[in-house]
Motif scaffolding. Sequence first.
Motif, mmCIF file in Angstrom:
data_model
loop_
_atom_site.group_PDB
_atom_site.id
_atom_site.type_symbol
_atom_site.label_atom_id
_atom_site.label_comp_id
_atom_site.label_asym_id
_atom_site.label_seq_id
_atom_site.Cartn_x
_atom_site.Cartn_y
_atom_site.Cartn_z
ATOM 1 N N THR A 42 0.833 -1.196 0.000
ATOM 2 C CA THR A 42 0.000 0.000 0.000
ATOM 3 C C THR A 42 0.872 1.252 0.000
ATOM 4 O O THR A 42 1.853 1.314 0.740
ATOM 5 C CB THR A 42 -0.907 0.031 1.251
ATOM 6 O OG1 THR A 42 -1.630 -1.194 1.329
ATOM 7 C CG2 THR A 42 -1.893 1.180 1.186
ATOM 8 N N LYS A 44 0.448 5.469 0.448
ATOM 9 C CA LYS A 44 -0.446 6.550 0.869
ATOM 10 C C LYS A 44 0.322 7.865 0.869
ATOM 11 O O LYS A 44 1.555 7.870 0.917
ATOM 12 C CB LYS A 44 -0.987 6.287 2.277
ATOM 13 C CG LYS A 44 -1.878 5.059 2.374
ATOM 14 C CD LYS A 44 -2.396 4.885 3.781
ATOM 15 C CE LYS A 44 -3.336 3.713 3.883
ATOM 16 N NZ LYS A 44 -3.890 3.579 5.235
ATOM 17 N N ALA A 52 -5.810 4.642 0.180
ATOM 18 C CA ALA A 52 -4.589 4.188 -0.481
ATOM 19 C C ALA A 52 -4.513 4.802 -1.879
ATOM 20 O O ALA A 52 -5.503 4.828 -2.604
ATOM 21 C CB ALA A 52 -4.581 2.668 -0.582
ATOM 22 N N PHE A 55 -2.664 0.243 -4.234
ATOM 23 C CA PHE A 55 -2.851 -0.965 -3.439
ATOM 24 C C PHE A 55 -2.611 -2.163 -4.344
ATOM 25 O O PHE A 55 -3.168 -2.248 -5.436
ATOM 26 C CB PHE A 55 -4.260 -1.048 -2.847
ATOM 27 C CG PHE A 55 -4.499 -2.333 -2.100
ATOM 28 C CD1 PHE A 55 -3.984 -2.504 -0.829
ATOM 29 C CD2 PHE A 55 -5.206 -3.364 -2.690
ATOM 30 C CE1 PHE A 55 -4.176 -3.698 -0.144
ATOM 31 C CE2 PHE A 55 -5.410 -4.565 -2.014
ATOM 32 C CZ PHE A 55 -4.888 -4.734 -0.740
#
Length: 125
Positions: A42, A44, A52, A55
């Motif tokens: 993930t 971010k 996210a 992903f």
Amino acid sequence: MASVNTKVSLAMYVGESKTFALTVLDEGCDPIDLSGHSLYFTVKASECDEAALIFKSSADPLEIEIDPDQVNNTGKASIKVSAADIAGLESQSYVYDVWLELPSGARRLIAGIATFFIRQPVTLE
């Protein structure tokens, strides 16, 4: 079994697709047989964000491929990030992590939270 939590920075250039090699190790730094396990990657904007930006799951081998030969390549997997995955993202730093899900459903953080850089190439075509 507990896995090693490492923090390795990853970097990509805008327009680039890249495969990141991963070897999952236990506390004794021995590779873990990933048969029956799942991996999740993930990215971010920050640790506090819920959404996210990228992903990836080993449920799709086009995203994360666990090496099918876990006898000779124990613990090895590849995380595939395409140019399309990063196309809408700014050239800056983000955070990422990688989780291992055991066949029992228990999850272990194995990489992160670390920096994921997206850079602008110096020479543009």
